[in-house]
Structure formats: structure tokens, C-alpha cells
Design a protein around this motif. Structure first.
Motif, short mmCIF file in Angstrom:
data_model
loop_
_atom_site.label_atom_id
_atom_site.label_comp_id
_atom_site.label_asym_id
_atom_site.label_seq_id
_atom_site.Cartn_x
_atom_site.Cartn_y
_atom_site.Cartn_z
N GLN A 137 33.32 11.77 12.46
CA GLN A 137 32.97 12.73 13.49
C GLN A 137 31.54 12.54 13.95
O GLN A 137 31.23 12.61 15.15
CB GLN A 137 33.17 14.16 12.98
N ASN A 176 41.24 2.39 12.28
CA ASN A 176 41.97 2.94 13.42
C ASN A 176 41.63 4.40 13.66
O ASN A 176 42.48 5.21 14.02
CB ASN A 176 43.50 2.82 13.21
N SER A 177 40.35 4.76 13.41
CA SER A 177 39.97 6.17 13.56
C SER A 177 39.21 6.45 14.83
O SER A 177 38.75 7.57 15.02
CB SER A 177 39.07 6.61 12.40
N PHE A 178 39.05 5.44 15.68
CA PHE A 178 38.30 5.67 16.90
C PHE A 178 39.15 6.49 17.84
O PHE A 178 40.26 6.08 18.20
CB PHE A 178 37.93 4.33 17.53
N SER A 179 38.69 7.66 18.23
CA SER A 179 39.50 8.56 19.03
C SER A 179 38.80 8.86 20.35
O SER A 179 37.87 9.67 20.39
CB SER A 179 39.73 9.85 18.25
N PRO A 180 39.23 8.24 21.45
CA PRO A 180 38.58 8.52 22.73
C PRO A 180 38.76 9.96 23.18
O PRO A 180 37.90 10.51 23.87
CB PRO A 180 39.24 7.55 23.71
N GLN A 181 39.87 10.58 22.74
CA GLN A 181 40.07 11.97 23.12
C GLN A 181 38.97 12.84 22.53
O GLN A 181 38.45 13.75 23.17
CB GLN A 181 41.38 12.52 22.58
N ARG A 182 38.64 12.55 21.28
CA ARG A 182 37.62 13.35 20.61
C ARG A 182 36.27 13.16 21.29
O ARG A 182 35.51 14.11 21.45
CB ARG A 182 37.55 12.92 19.13
N ALA A 240 35.85 12.38 24.45
CA ALA A 240 35.90 13.10 25.72
C ALA A 240 35.69 14.59 25.48
O ALA A 240 35.04 15.28 26.26
CB ALA A 240 37.26 12.86 26.39
N LEU A 258 33.04 11.05 33.57
CA LEU A 258 33.61 10.79 32.26
C LEU A 258 33.94 9.31 32.12
O LEU A 258 33.70 8.69 31.08
CB LEU A 258 34.87 11.64 32.06
N GLN A 259 34.46 8.72 33.20
CA GLN A 259 34.79 7.31 33.13
C GLN A 259 33.54 6.47 32.92
O GLN A 259 33.53 5.54 32.11
CB GLN A 259 35.49 6.87 34.42
N LEU A 267 32.52 6.88 29.27
CA LEU A 267 33.40 6.20 28.32
C LEU A 267 33.37 4.70 28.49
O LEU A 267 33.65 3.96 27.55
CB LEU A 267 34.84 6.73 28.46
N ILE A 301 31.10 2.77 26.00
CA ILE A 301 31.43 2.66 24.58
C ILE A 301 32.52 1.61 24.44
O ILE A 301 33.60 1.76 24.99
CB ILE A 301 31.93 3.99 24.02
#
Lengths: 347, 326
Positions: free
Chosen positions: B122, B145-151, B153, B173-174, B177, B180
Motif C-alpha cells: 500500500q 502480481n500485487s500491482f493494482s492500478p485501481q488502487r 486511481a 488520470l490518464q 497513470l 507509472i
């Protein structure tokens, strides 16, 4: 780049250094015959070393073109858009699906653990059946791999759950497509059984060998969308003398499973057992295999008894809130709990 | 170290005569040469028949050695460099920023240690969102596999005035993002390949004067480095240990030479007295500049962060945060 970073064995590295090949350039300058003579390896091994060196050197050379992005990465924006179309495997229990954000995610490794008798194998079997729900009904239409280490896979139970799943699907199609007869369910319980690839492993070496082989297997059977390992702990618990070896083997196995999940876009579900741990003066139940293993999954769900009811709790997730939900194990499989006071608890 | 005969192809002065001369002083490799008394060597060369050529050979060796070390800097140059280049990046979490003295410092390797689900990923995701919002780019190496783009955002939306999702916000936002970039890494050799490629890309950018601040990487996150190194540690031989230390050096070199802030995560293992201690052992302890310990109160949303090691802050200082698990 140093020789230390080439993926060759320690003895070959030692021989290279003793013979004077300390940098990449020195290896690239020679030929296989010189290498064979200087470090006394076979032709094929010398060729392999040269290939590694050339490949690493090519990485150096390819900096001529647009160098802003290194190969292999994706921007967060692309990944966010991809996630919108990502595939989820339902667990057949609405409450559980809700706290999971729709179901078990492909491209992730999920660990499910709990006390014996709580329903881990039942969830595993339910997922192996649910992954085969056709696309028309909101499923993935894929196949499943079930790796059984304990011998708890009962085919009769799978048949029971498969039949119940087909009945639910036909009820759904009957409900929503009353007028359209062409939507009759064309699946037969036997075809569901045919699409579950079952492996039985009897020792930890077999387990590791199988995980190494899965890459090739899934590339040949491209429809596989879920791998269930029941349970991942069994062969690593009893009589393992060398704990350091166990940590290394487990670490490597978890990296391979992560790679499988990501590269082949499938879900990996690992079922785990519990053990007691002495934390802050009291004994608590935690999942087995130790502290290092607790980092080898993307999501972790812990199943526990709350009075008479079975509950599932999200213990670890990068994007899901910690929450718990009740579920029940019925003759038709995993379903919503029928208690009257059920509600999802946000923790 | 290399035997002298491997240098003979590139440097004709180091021919067989020179090598025989060195062999008479028991010098067979560069290491022997460095350990030998050079004055005595020069004196002995003077007594030889072709002393000029031998002395040139010794000078040649010294030149090669001199060319291989980085430039020597004095304190004033270091302070100038620190003021001009070594900025601080906020992580987005005030508690952690306070402990770090402002945030993640460029040129330093910061390590987050903690048990499972204590909030390490986090913090990485939150830092990525904050850094990207401040128009700098992030490279994120993800091993679990813990990279969460939703989080991410969510974090972006939380700490600003975005209320509705209209077209302009969408574009914003684009843009954020897009800064990263996430690389899934499942192998320590894969990580080395990637870091070397990054080093070469950054070096070539120095020569091209088109360094736009948007494209230059400012923050590098490795989540988690311990899962890459644990499978090779303490196996047959010290190779795993050597790889661990060289990965630490490589990260610190990238941080210092190319002005990047590096953040890595590590897990804990059971210590001898039952208290958890950071994984990766004693040698890794001295590698990161800053080490923070994270823990989470039982099933609550409060996380505790404390300093294990910091060059400028007292260790043991702690802070809490409620933002990580909401």
C-alpha cells in the motif's frame, strides 16, 4: 556487465574467472573452441555460455533506438483498462463473490486456508466446475487443473456439483430466455468432468516437478484458466529436516506460480492448512508454511467458524477491503448461507 | 582477478617478456600486482636489460587500474550535488513523510520491512500515485502480481478535488497513470537484466541533451526484493549471497549516479528469541540507507511505522497512519 550476473552455474563461473574471463567483452572475443580449451567444458556448454553473453550484450547495444521505455513493462493506465475486461471466476456464493469484487481473479495467486473440515476442498471443486461455465452465462468457458496432494478429491462429489451447476444454468436460461429455445443448455456433467485435468502428487519433489511442467502443459492446453493446488502444504510439513531448503524451495515454487498466473492469464488457487503460532504471549491460528510463505500470494482468504456458520475473511489483498462473508456447503456445492441474520461485515 | 596474460591482447606492452619478469616476482594476476611493493618493482626493472619497456609495462598497468575507479569528490562538491539534484519525494502519507524527513530521498535506498499484510504494498502504491501526480515518472518492479492500478486511481482520486469523473479528470488520470510503468519480475536474473538496461538507457540520456523531466525516471520501486532473493540465499555456495549484495550495490549506484529514489520491500522471519526480524540476514542490514518497520494493529485500520535505521533520524521514532487501509 559482470560475469556474476549471467545465469550460469557457480562452478562454470569459477572456471571462467580462473581462466581470466572477468568481463563480458572477454567472453565475446573468444570462440567456442577457445572456451572449451580454457575452461574444460563441453561444446554445447561453451555455446550456451556464449549465447548468454551475446544476449546480455545485445541488451547493451539496443540502446540506440528510443530508449525511454524498457521492454516488458506496461503503464498503469493500460493495465487499468485491461482490468475492466478481466475475467472473474464465481464461487457460486453471492456474498463471497461480493467481498471478492466479483470472484476469483485471473492473473493472481489466491491462497485459501482454514481449519480441517471448513470446506477448502469443496471450494476448490466448486471453482474447478465454475470455471467451465460458458461465456453466454457469464463464465469463462475454460478448463481446470486440479493438483491433489492429500487424496481428498472425490469424483462422485464433483459429479454432484457439476449436475447442480448445470441445473442452475438451465434454470437461469429458462428464466431469462423463456421464448428462445435455442438457449437450452448443451452441457453434460461428463463434459465438465472431462475438462478437469487431475494430477496426484505424492512427494514434494513430484510437486515441484509438476509446477515446473505446468508451463508446457498449459501452453499445449490453452483453455486452462484455473490451477487449484489442494493442498500446497501437505508434503512440506512432515519430516522436512532442512528448513532453509524448504524456504528456498517454497520461494522458488511461489515465483513460478506467480509467473504462470501472470504470463498465461490464469488464476492460481492454493489451499493451505493451519498451524498455531506464538504471538505476543498467546497462541493463535495462522496459515502453515511460515512467514516467508505468507508473502507468496497476491490475495489471502481465511475460512473460519463463527458459531455454527462458516465465514470467509479477506486477510490480504492489494485492492480489496478487509471484509468477511458467510457461506455454506450444501449438497449442491458452495452456496449462500441461509441464516436469517447474515450480513457482510466490513472490518 | 584477471591473470596478466588475458590483458596481452589489448595492451601490447604487457607481452611475454613483461609477464616473465612479473612471474619472477610471483606476480601472476592483477591482484598480485596491486599487492606488490611498486618501488621495489621499479628498482628491479631498472636492473633488467630492457628496463624501459618493463617500466612502460608497469605504467600501463597502473593506468588501467586508475581508469577503473569513479571520480573522487570533495565535501563541497557533494553538498552542491545534494542541493541541486537530491530532492525529496513525498510518499503521500504524512506519518511516513515525517519519519523520513520529508519523504523518499533521491540517492538513497529506502527499505520497508513488515509482516504479511502490514501495508508495504500500500505504501508503494500510494507513493507511486503521489510521485506521478507531481509529474515525475515511476518504475515499479512487481514480483507478486500485487500491482493494482485501481488502487492507485483510488489514491489519486482521494487526495485531490476530483468529485465527478468528467472528461478533463479522465485525461488527468490518464496522464498520471501513464507515468507509472509496471514490470512483472519473477527471477533475480530478470531483475538484473532490467536494472542494467535501465542504467544503460539513463547513461545514454545523459549524453543527449533532451532530458525532459517528464520522461526521466525519478523513483524506482521493487516490491518485493526479498521474494526474489530468498530462493537463492544459503543454497550451494555463496553465489546467492553475492547476488544479493551486488543487487544492493546496483540499486544504490542507480540511485546516486542517476538521481533516483529507490524503495524496496522486505518481509520478516522469526528471530531466535521469537521476535520477528527482517529477512535477508545480517549482511543486508547495512545495504539500505533507511529502514522502516511497518505493522498493523489486529484487524484495525491503523498502521504503525517506526524507524529501524536512518542516517539523520533517531531510530525507534514511530508514527501511525490510518490512510493505508481505507
Amino acid at each position: 556487465m559482470e560475469i556474476g550476473m549471467l545465469p550460469i552455474s557457480a562452478s562454470k563461473r569459477g572456471k571462467l574467472l580462473a581462466a581470466g574471463y572477468t568481463t563480458l567483452h572477454s567472453i565475446l572475443r573468444t570462440s567456442t573452441t577457445h572456451l572449451v580449451r580454457d575452461i574444460e567444458v563441453s561444446e554445447s556448454e561453451a555455446l550456451e555460455i556464449l549465447n548468454f553473453a551475446t544476449r546480455s550484450n545485445d541488451l547493451d547495444k539496443s540502446s540506440g533506438s528510443n530508449t525511454n521505455v524498457i521492454d516488458g513493462g506496461q503503464t498503469a493506465w493500460d493495465m487499468l483498462n485491461e482490468e475492466r475486461f478481466s475475467s472473474l471466476i464465481t464461487t457460486s456464493c453471492l456474498d463471497l463473490d461480493n467481498i471478492l469484487g466479483g470472484g476469483i481473479n485471473c492473473k493472481e495467486v489466491t491462497e485459501i486456508g482454514g481449519v480441517p473440515g471448513i470446506g477448502k476442498t469443496q471450494i476448490g471443486i466448486q471453482l474447478a466446475v465454475n470455471v467451465q461455465i460458458p461465456l453466454d452465462y457469464g463464465g469463462l468457458g475454460g478448463k481446470a487443473i486440479y493438483i491433489d496432494t492429500e487424496g481428498s478429491f472425490m469424483v462422485e462429489r464433483v459429479l454432484q456439483i457439476a449436475e447442480a451447476c448445470i441445473e442452475d444454468m438451465s434454470e437461469y436460461s429458462h428464466h431469462f430466455h423463456k421464448d428462445n429455445q435455442a438457449f437450452g443448455v448443451k452441457m453434460h456433467p461428463n463434459s465438465i468432468l472431462e475438462n478437469i485435468f487431475y494430477f496426484r502428487v505424492c512427494s514434494y519433489t513430484e510437486q515441484i516437478a509438476l509446477v515446473n511442467y505446468l508451463d508446457k502443459f498449459v501452453t499445449e492446453h490453452k483453455d486452462v484458466k484455473i490451477i487449484i493446488i489442494d493442498s500446497v502444504t501437505f508434503h512440506f510439513r512432515q519430516d522436512f529436516d532442512d528448513m532453509a531448503l524448504r524456504t528456498r524451495l517454497l520461494g522458488e515454487m511461489s515465483l513460478k506460480l506467480m509467473k504462470l498466473a501472470k504470463n498465461l492469464s490464469l488464476a492460481v488457487v492454493m489451499l493451505n492448512q493451519v498451524t498455531t503460532k506464538h504471538i505476543e504471549g498467546s497462541f493463535q491460528l495462522t496459515l502453515a508454511l511460515g512467514d516467508s510463505w505468507s508473502h507468496s500470494c497476491t490475495n489471502r482468504i481465511i475460512l473460519y467458524w463463527n458459531g455454527d456458520e462458516r465465514h470467509a475473511y479477506i486477510d490480504k489483498s492489494p485492492s480489496l477491503k478487509s471484509a468477511s462473508a458467510p457461506y455454506s456447503v450444501t449438497s449442491r456445492g458452495i452456496r449462500n448461507s441461509t441464516s436469517s441474520s447474515k450480513r457482510i461485515k466490513m472490518v | 582477478m584477471a591473470p596478466l596474460n588475458s590483458l596481452s591482447k589489448e595492451y601490447p606492452l604487457i607481452d611475454s617478456n613483461f609477464q616473465t619478469f612479473c612471474a619472477s616476482h610471483a606476480i601472476y594476476s592483477v591482484e598480485d600486482f596491486l599487492l606488490h611493493d611498486l618501488d621495489a618493482l621499479f628498482a628491479s626493472a631498472a636492473n633488467h636489460s630492457n628496463s624501459e619497456r618493463l617500466k612502460q609495462g608497469i605504467h600501463q598497468l597502473l593506468l588501467i587500474v586508475d581508469a577503473l575507479h569513479p571520480p573522487v569528490l570533495n565535501g563541497l562538491q557533494l553538498i552542491e550535488d545534494a542541493k541541486r539534484n537530491k530532492h525529496v519525494f513525498s510518499t503521500g502519507c504524512e506519518g511516513i513523510d515525517a519519519l523520513l524527513g520529508g519523504g523518499l530521498r533521491v540517492g538513497q535506498l529506502t527499505e520497508l520491512v513488515g509482516p504479511s499484510s502490514s501495508g508495504k504494498t500500500q505504501v508503494c502504491l500510494m507513493s507511486s500515485s503521489t510521485v506521478a501526480k507531481n509529474k515525475c515518472s515511476v518504475i515499479y518492479l512487481d514480483t507478486g502480481n500485487s500491482f493494482s492500478p485501481q488502487r492507485i486511481a483510488y489514491f489519486v482520486g482521494q487526495s485531490s478535488d476530483y468529485v465527478s469523473v468528467n472528461q478533463a479528470d479522465h485525461r488527468l488520470l490518464q496522464n498520471i497513470l501513464d507515468r507509472i510503468i509496471c514490470y512483472p519480475v519473477f527471477d533475480v536474473y530478470q531483475m538484473f537484466d532490467l536494472l542494467h538496461q535501465l542504467k544503460i538507457n539513463l547513461r545514454s540520456q545523459v549524453f543527449i541533451d533532451i532530458v525532459k523531466s517528464d520522461h526521466q525516471v525519478q523513483v524506482l520501486i521493487v516490491d518485493s526484493i526479498s521474494s526474489l532473493i530468498t530462493p537463492i540465499l544459503r543454497g550451494n555456495g555463496p553465489q546467492g549471497h553475492a547476488l544479493m549484495i551486488s543487487s544492493g550495490f546496483l540499486l544504490k549506484q542507480l540511485a546516486h549516479e542517476h538521481n533516483i529514489a529507490v524503495l524496496v520491500t522486505n518481509h520478516v522471519v522469526g528471530g531466535d528469541d521469537g521476535n520477528p526480524k527482517p529477512a535477508l540476514g545480517e549482511s543486508w542490514k547495512s545495504v539500505p540507507h533507511v529502514r522502516l518497520l511497518l505493522s498493523r494493529d489486529c484487524r484495525s485500520n491503523v498502521s504503525n511505522i517506526s524507524i529501524i535505521k536512518h542516517p539523520a533520524m533517531a531510530s525507534g521514532r514511530s508514527a501511525t497512519s490510518t490512510r493505508l487501509f481505507v
